[in-house]
Design a protein around this motif. Sequence first.
Motif, PDB file in Angstrom:
ATOM      1  N   ARG A 114      51.577  26.261  37.158  1.00  0.00           N
ATOM      2  CA  ARG A 114      51.330  27.500  37.890  1.00  0.00           C
ATOM      3  C   ARG A 114      49.922  27.499  38.453  1.00  0.00           C
ATOM      4  O   ARG A 114      48.988  27.010  37.826  1.00  0.00           O
ATOM      5  CB  ARG A 114      51.524  28.715  36.979  1.00  0.00           C
ATOM      6  CG  ARG A 114      52.927  28.816  36.388  1.00  0.00           C
ATOM      7  CD  ARG A 114      53.118  30.127  35.628  1.00  0.00           C
ATOM      8  NE  ARG A 114      54.406  30.172  34.971  1.00  0.00           N
ATOM      9  CZ  ARG A 114      55.541  30.498  35.561  1.00  0.00           C
ATOM     10  NH1 ARG A 114      55.539  30.799  36.847  1.00  0.00           N
ATOM     11  NH2 ARG A 114      56.677  30.524  34.898  1.00  0.00           N
ATOM     12  N   LEU A 115      49.783  28.087  39.633  1.00  0.00           N
ATOM     13  CA  LEU A 115      48.462  28.244  40.215  1.00  0.00           C
ATOM     14  C   LEU A 115      47.713  29.343  39.474  1.00  0.00           C
ATOM     15  O   LEU A 115      48.319  30.328  39.046  1.00  0.00           O
ATOM     16  CB  LEU A 115      48.573  28.595  41.699  1.00  0.00           C
ATOM     17  CG  LEU A 115      49.137  27.492  42.605  1.00  0.00           C
ATOM     18  CD1 LEU A 115      49.290  28.019  44.027  1.00  0.00           C
ATOM     19  CD2 LEU A 115      48.260  26.260  42.588  1.00  0.00           C
ATOM     20  N   PRO A 116      46.412  29.199  39.316  1.00  0.00           N
ATOM     21  CA  PRO A 116      45.643  30.219  38.591  1.00  0.00           C
ATOM     22  C   PRO A 116      45.543  31.524  39.370  1.00  0.00           C
ATOM     23  O   PRO A 116      45.553  31.527  40.608  1.00  0.00           O
ATOM     24  CB  PRO A 116      44.267  29.563  38.433  1.00  0.00           C
ATOM     25  CG  PRO A 116      44.173  28.604  39.578  1.00  0.00           C
ATOM     26  CD  PRO A 116      45.565  28.081  39.775  1.00  0.00           C
ATOM     27  N   VAL A 117      45.442  32.618  38.631  1.00  0.00           N
ATOM     28  CA  VAL A 117      45.182  33.916  39.249  1.00  0.00           C
ATOM     29  C   VAL A 117      43.713  33.957  39.644  1.00  0.00           C
ATOM     30  O   VAL A 117      42.834  33.666  38.834  1.00  0.00           O
ATOM     31  CB  VAL A 117      45.496  35.074  38.275  1.00  0.00           C
ATOM     32  CG1 VAL A 117      45.106  36.422  38.895  1.00  0.00           C
ATOM     33  CG2 VAL A 117      46.972  35.056  37.907  1.00  0.00           C
ATOM     34  N   VAL A 118      43.443  34.297  40.904  1.00  0.00           N
ATOM     35  CA  VAL A 118      42.076  34.335  41.417  1.00  0.00           C
ATOM     36  C   VAL A 118      41.837  35.687  42.080  1.00  0.00           C
ATOM     37  O   VAL A 118      42.670  36.166  42.854  1.00  0.00           O
ATOM     38  CB  VAL A 118      41.826  33.205  42.442  1.00  0.00           C
ATOM     39  CG1 VAL A 118      40.446  33.336  43.073  1.00  0.00           C
ATOM     40  CG2 VAL A 118      41.974  31.844  41.771  1.00  0.00           C
ATOM     41  N   LEU A 119      40.725  36.294  41.775  1.00  0.00           N
ATOM     42  CA  LEU A 119      40.336  37.547  42.410  1.00  0.00           C
ATOM     43  C   LEU A 119      39.516  37.259  43.659  1.00  0.00           C
ATOM     44  O   LEU A 119      38.785  36.265  43.724  1.00  0.00           O
ATOM     45  CB  LEU A 119      39.505  38.398  41.448  1.00  0.00           C
ATOM     46  CG  LEU A 119      40.154  38.799  40.120  1.00  0.00           C
ATOM     47  CD1 LEU A 119      39.171  39.634  39.290  1.00  0.00           C
ATOM     48  CD2 LEU A 119      41.442  39.560  40.337  1.00  0.00           C
ATOM     49  N   THR A 120      39.637  38.124  44.659  1.00  0.00           N
ATOM     50  CA  THR A 120      38.758  38.021  45.817  1.00  0.00           C
ATOM     51  C   THR A 120      37.368  38.507  45.413  1.00  0.00           C
ATOM     52  O   THR A 120      37.188  39.132  44.360  1.00  0.00           O
ATOM     53  CB  THR A 120      39.268  38.886  46.972  1.00  0.00           C
ATOM     54  OG1 THR A 120      39.209  40.271  46.574  1.00  0.00           O
ATOM     55  CG2 THR A 120      40.711  38.521  47.329  1.00  0.00           C
ATOM     56  N   ARG A 121      36.384  38.244  46.246  1.00  0.00           N
ATOM     57  CA  ARG A 121      35.036  38.727  45.960  1.00  0.00           C
ATOM     58  C   ARG A 121      35.013  40.262  45.871  1.00  0.00           C
ATOM     59  O   ARG A 121      34.310  40.837  45.037  1.00  0.00           O
ATOM     60  CB  ARG A 121      34.060  38.248  47.030  1.00  0.00           C
ATOM     61  CG  ARG A 121      33.756  36.754  46.948  1.00  0.00           C
ATOM     62  CD  ARG A 121      32.828  36.324  48.087  1.00  0.00           C
ATOM     63  NE  ARG A 121      32.363  34.961  47.918  1.00  0.00           N
ATOM     64  CZ  ARG A 121      33.055  33.893  48.265  1.00  0.00           C
ATOM     65  NH1 ARG A 121      34.267  34.030  48.795  1.00  0.00           N
ATOM     66  NH2 ARG A 121      32.562  32.674  48.081  1.00  0.00           N
TER      67      ARG A 121
ATOM     68  N   ALA B  99      45.917  44.904  41.540  1.00  0.00           N
ATOM     69  CA  ALA B  99      47.315  44.587  41.213  1.00  0.00           C
ATOM     70  C   ALA B  99      47.488  43.108  40.892  1.00  0.00           C
ATOM     71  O   ALA B  99      48.315  42.412  41.487  1.00  0.00           O
ATOM     72  CB  ALA B  99      48.223  45.003  42.369  1.00  0.00           C
ATOM     73  N   LYS B 100      46.672  42.606  39.966  1.00  0.00           N
ATOM     74  CA  LYS B 100      46.769  41.217  39.522  1.00  0.00           C
ATOM     75  C   LYS B 100      46.586  41.185  38.002  1.00  0.00           C
ATOM     76  O   LYS B 100      45.819  41.989  37.465  1.00  0.00           O
ATOM     77  CB  LYS B 100      45.692  40.346  40.182  1.00  0.00           C
ATOM     78  CG  LYS B 100      45.878  40.146  41.680  1.00  0.00           C
ATOM     79  CD  LYS B 100      44.754  39.294  42.266  1.00  0.00           C
ATOM     80  CE  LYS B 100      44.934  39.095  43.767  1.00  0.00           C
ATOM     81  NZ  LYS B 100      43.803  38.331  44.366  1.00  0.00           N
ATOM     82  N   PRO B 101      47.267  40.260  37.306  1.00  0.00           N
ATOM     83  CA  PRO B 101      47.135  40.168  35.840  1.00  0.00           C
ATOM     84  C   PRO B 101      45.859  39.441  35.443  1.00  0.00           C
ATOM     85  O   PRO B 101      45.888  38.306  34.955  1.00  0.00           O
ATOM     86  CB  PRO B 101      48.388  39.387  35.437  1.00  0.00           C
ATOM     87  CG  PRO B 101      48.663  38.500  36.616  1.00  0.00           C
ATOM     88  CD  PRO B 101      48.267  39.300  37.835  1.00  0.00           C
ATOM     89  N   ALA B 102      44.719  40.083  35.654  1.00  0.00           N
ATOM     90  CA  ALA B 102      43.435  39.428  35.401  1.00  0.00           C
ATOM     91  C   ALA B 102      43.077  39.432  33.922  1.00  0.00           C
ATOM     92  O   ALA B 102      43.323  40.404  33.208  1.00  0.00           O
ATOM     93  CB  ALA B 102      42.337  40.114  36.209  1.00  0.00           C
TER      94      ALA B 102
END
Length: 336
Positions: free
Chosen positions: A111-118, A270-273
């Motif tokens: 799976r690709l990692p969850v990444v937040l925008t700046r 709305a991301k599982p950070a």
Amino acid sequence: MYANPSSVEEASPRLLDHVRSRIRLKHYSIRTEQAYLDWIRRFIRHFGKRHPKDMGADEVQEFLSHLAVQGRVSASTQNQAKSALLFLYKEVLALELPWLEKVESAKTSKRLPVVLTREEVAALLDQLQGTHALIIRLLYGTGLRVMEALRLRVKDVDFARGEILVRDGKGAKDRVTMLPSSLASALREHLLRVRELHRRDLESGRGEVYLPYALERKYPNAGREWMWQYVFPSASLSEDPRSGAVHRHHVQDQAVQRAIRQAVRNAGIAKPATPHTLRHSFATHLLESGHDIRTVQELLGHSDVSTTMVYTHVLNRGGRGVLSPLDRLKENASVR
């Protein structure tokens, strides 16, 4: 019906004590010790408290299959159970069992990692205060794993050089990463408060911190010295589960995880950070800024650059930079 854990402990006290001794001799973490002991107990209970030396390939394979089918555990959990049993047979029972190496590991999902925008990182950080805010800013600003940050000692922070030394990271490796200049002032103020806390602990007859491996025997007074104290100490004292000594441990990672979950909700992201998401974001944003992937690999402490390559997926825009035919229709319409 499984026997309860205490009955298993009573049935095989020498075996479990031997497991503990071997784990500690090899300097495994307390979490690995707890996990391996738990899986060995469950293995013994599953087969009616039979001794592992009286079991073999069939029982191990049946147990691992049971975890996957009836237990519906994840691939990583099943592989942890396999590692525990491998340790038991090779390191504790000293049995040469070539079949154990051939027991297939469960395939983990790619799976690709969850990444937040700046912008999302900024919104998340705006929701945090106090020590948790400092820890989480450090995670994003340095790419540290959460336990690497929480285990930092005072001596590992070099303000003059703008560096943080990560001791005994994943794979028992040391590495150096940057100390963000924007965090230096807040971290200095934090350490002043920590030093005052340490002074009060010393006055009350405490102030001794846990030291790794044989350092406590080699340097009997080092545990009370300022440089060995945790950068992020717990607000309360606790008992060392191995030695029984009362120390001031570091902040628990569960507290940091809860702080991030709440901040994510408050920021409307709305991301599982998780704390590790900030490490992913650190690497991704460095690559987006044009930094060399080998430099990022070194900062993250990856042994193989292929591990770091997963972050290059964000360097291509959605769909690997291919323009959607729907967008092409809009472009053509605007030309007419």
